[in-house]
Each structure stands twice: as structure tokens, then as C-alpha cells.
Design a protein around this motif. Structure first.
Motif, mmCIF file in Angstrom:
data_model
loop_
_atom_site.group_PDB
_atom_site.id
_atom_site.type_symbol
_atom_site.label_atom_id
_atom_site.label_comp_id
_atom_site.label_asym_id
_atom_site.label_seq_id
_atom_site.Cartn_x
_atom_site.Cartn_y
_atom_site.Cartn_z
ATOM 1 N N MET A 1 -10.215 -32.188 19.793
ATOM 2 C CA MET A 1 -10.264 -30.763 20.147
ATOM 3 C C MET A 1 -10.675 -30.643 21.613
ATOM 4 O O MET A 1 -11.674 -31.200 22.044
ATOM 5 N N ASP A 2 -9.865 -29.912 22.427
ATOM 6 C CA ASP A 2 -10.175 -29.779 23.841
ATOM 7 C C ASP A 2 -11.261 -28.736 24.073
ATOM 8 O O ASP A 2 -11.723 -28.070 23.142
ATOM 9 N N GLN A 5 -10.528 -25.101 22.945
ATOM 10 C CA GLN A 5 -10.626 -24.971 21.485
ATOM 11 C C GLN A 5 -12.079 -24.946 21.032
ATOM 12 O O GLN A 5 -12.466 -24.153 20.177
ATOM 13 N N MET A 37 -7.901 -23.236 12.016
ATOM 14 C CA MET A 37 -6.766 -23.103 12.938
ATOM 15 C C MET A 37 -7.037 -23.834 14.252
ATOM 16 O O MET A 37 -6.169 -24.544 14.778
ATOM 17 N N LEU A 38 -8.251 -23.708 14.763
ATOM 18 C CA LEU A 38 -8.607 -24.363 16.022
ATOM 19 C C LEU A 38 -8.701 -25.879 15.877
ATOM 20 O O LEU A 38 -8.543 -26.608 16.860
ATOM 21 N N LEU A 39 -8.962 -26.345 14.655
ATOM 22 C CA LEU A 39 -9.025 -27.790 14.392
ATOM 23 C C LEU A 39 -7.687 -28.314 13.867
ATOM 24 O O LEU A 39 -7.637 -29.356 13.206
ATOM 25 N N ASP A 40 -6.617 -27.586 14.163
ATOM 26 C CA ASP A 40 -5.259 -28.024 13.825
ATOM 27 C C ASP A 40 -5.063 -28.264 12.333
ATOM 28 O O ASP A 40 -4.367 -29.197 11.918
ATOM 29 N N GLY A 41 -5.694 -27.424 11.517
ATOM 30 C CA GLY A 41 -5.486 -27.493 10.077
ATOM 31 C C GLY A 41 -6.240 -28.586 9.351
ATOM 32 O O GLY A 41 -5.942 -28.874 8.191
ATOM 33 N N ASP A 42 -7.229 -29.183 9.993
ATOM 34 C CA ASP A 42 -8.018 -30.251 9.358
ATOM 35 C C ASP A 42 -9.101 -29.617 8.494
ATOM 36 O O ASP A 42 -10.177 -29.256 8.973
ATOM 37 N N HIS A 45 -12.612 -31.641 8.200
ATOM 38 C CA HIS A 45 -13.382 -31.602 9.443
ATOM 39 C C HIS A 45 -14.018 -30.223 9.631
ATOM 40 O O HIS A 45 -15.193 -30.111 9.994
ATOM 41 N N SER A 46 -13.243 -29.171 9.371
ATOM 42 C CA SER A 46 -13.755 -27.799 9.484
ATOM 43 C C SER A 46 -14.900 -27.580 8.515
ATOM 44 O O SER A 46 -15.927 -26.972 8.862
#
Length: 246
Positions: A1-2, A5, A37-42, A45-46
Motif C-alpha cells: 500500500m503506497d 492509500q 478497497m484501499l487494500l486492494d480487496g485483501d 489484511h483489512s
């Protein structure tokens, strides 16, 4: 995550945890779809990030407001919700992500609509479902998503009418339930270096949320903030259902 994000996730954490600092519940449910959403659907991890922050916030208020805890109701709630958590943990591992998200979205819409109606019209909602079942199924959902609050709140709001007692009791409950999840994460070695670095970056946003929520809790009507929380939950549930396959 940049960095962008992470900063965006920090703003989400600040706002949602400020709301929980006011009401005693809601931060993980509100934050989950946006952080996801910010963690690309993980999803996992979320869930880990939000579980840890929810535990910190809850533990802080449970300690700071310990004199306001309703111990009798806490025992009832923790016992029945805790009994449902193992089933939820198993469900999280055995079901696909889209199905889990759809179930959570429907669950949020249902519970938020009921509570928004109560908050708006100051009426009690009659139900044929025994309130104690809310606690068990709230534990199931909490084990799966770390977001079992709304069902548990349906019971607790009926039994604990004092605002201070409600917040303190709920926060100690979340601290207890999330402790089980955190132990699971450590045993399965899911608290990685990446998770640790993200937690350090996001931690100041959590602190700001706690401060803002505590100030607001003392100065602003709880009724208004309940309406905001449940209206937000309703929108979150609708968004999750329509975006589940995208």
C-alpha cells in the motif's frame, strides 16, 4: 500500500473511530469496506488492521471508564457472543469472499434500518426473535468479520439505557472479543512486518479519532450521532452488496 492509500485509510480510521468514541460501537463496520478497497480487496489484511485498532480504542475506554461498566449485562453478552465466535472463525475460512461480503452487507442494512427507525421516531421496535439470539449470532458475525457489533447492539441498547454505561460496557466487550482474534493472529503468525509498519503509520489517526470522539461525546447530543452512525451503516451495506462482484 503506497503513502496515498495509507493516508486515505488513516482519514477513514480517524472518522470511524471518532464515531465509536462517541457511541461505543461501529468503527470496524464503517471502516471495513473503505479500508478493504484501499487494500486492494485483501479481506484478511483489512480485518487484521481494523481488529487491532478496534482493540486499542476499546481497551482505552474500558480502562478509562471502568466505573461505568454494567458488569451484569457484560457477563450475559460476553457469554452468548463468545459462544458464537468459533463458528464465525470457521465460516471466514470456509466461505468465499464474495459470499461473505454479501452476507455482511445484508446484515448491516437490516440492523442499521431498525436502529435508524428507532433513533428517528423514538419508538421501540417489536420483534418476535428472542433478544438473546442477537448476542449469539452477533458473536458468529464478529468471529467472521470482527464486525458483530450491530446485532449485539440491538440487545445492549435495550438493556443498557444510560449512555455512559452503554459505551463503557460495549468497549470492554469489544476488547474481550478482539483479544481472541488477536491471539489467533499471533498464533498463525499473521502480524507481519508489513502490518506493523502500517499500524505505526496509521496510529496517529487513531489517537486523533479518540480525542475528537471523546470531546464530541461530552458536548453533542447522542441521538444525533446515533442517526449519523446508522445512516452511514445503511449506505455502507448497500454499497457492499452492489460492489461485491466488481
Amino acid at each position: 500500500m503506497d503513502t496515498l492509500q495509507l493516508f486515505s485509510a488513516g482519514i477513514v480510521i480517524l472518522l470511524t473511530h471518532a464515531l465509536e468514541a462517541v457511541t461505543g460501537f461501529g468503527c470496524t463496520v464503517l471502516a471495513f469496506p473503505f479500508v478493504l478497497m484501499l487494500l486492494d480487496g485483501d479481506m484478511e489484511h483489512s480485518k487484521i488492521i481494523l481488529s487491532i485498532f478496534a482493540w486499542i480504542l476499546a481497551a482505552y475506554f474500558a480502562i478509562a471508564k471502568s466505573r461505568e461498566i454494567n458488569w451484569k449485562q457484560l457477563g450475559i453478552i460476553a457469554g452468548l457472543a463468545g459462544a458464537g465466535m468459533p463458528a464465525g472463525m470457521l465460516m471466514f475460512k470456509s466461505m468465499d469472499g464474495n459470499t461473505l461480503m454479501r452476507i455482511l452487507g445484508i446484515f448491516i442494512i437490516f440492523t442499521a434500518a431498525i436502529q435508524l427507525y428507532k433513533a428517528s421516531f423514538q419508538q421501540r421496535v417489536r420483534t418476535v426473535v428472542p433478544r438473546y439470539l442477537y448476542l449469539f449470532f452477533g458473536g458468529v458475525v464478529h468471529g467472521a468479520f470482527a464486525t458483530g457489533g450491530p446485532l449485539i447492539v440491538l440487545y445492549s441498547a435495550h438493556k443498557i439505557t444510560d449512555k455512559g454505561q452503554f459505551r463503557a460496557t460495549m468497549c470492554l466487550l469489544w476488547a474481550m472479543l478482539n483479544s481472541v482474534l488477536l491471539i489467533q493472529y499471533f498464533m498463525e503468525k499473521k502480524i507481519t512486518e508489513t502490518v506493523g509498519c502500517e499500524l505505526l503509520f496509521l496510529f496517529p489517526f487513531l489517537i486523533l479519532g479518540i480525542i475528537a470522539g471523546e470531546v464530541t461525546h461530552k458536548r453533542v447530543s447522542e441521538t444525533l450521532f446515533k442517526k449519523v452512525v446508522f445512516a452511514s451503516l445503511l449506505l455502507v451495506g448497500i454499497t457492499m452488496i452492489f460492489n461485491v462482484n466488481k
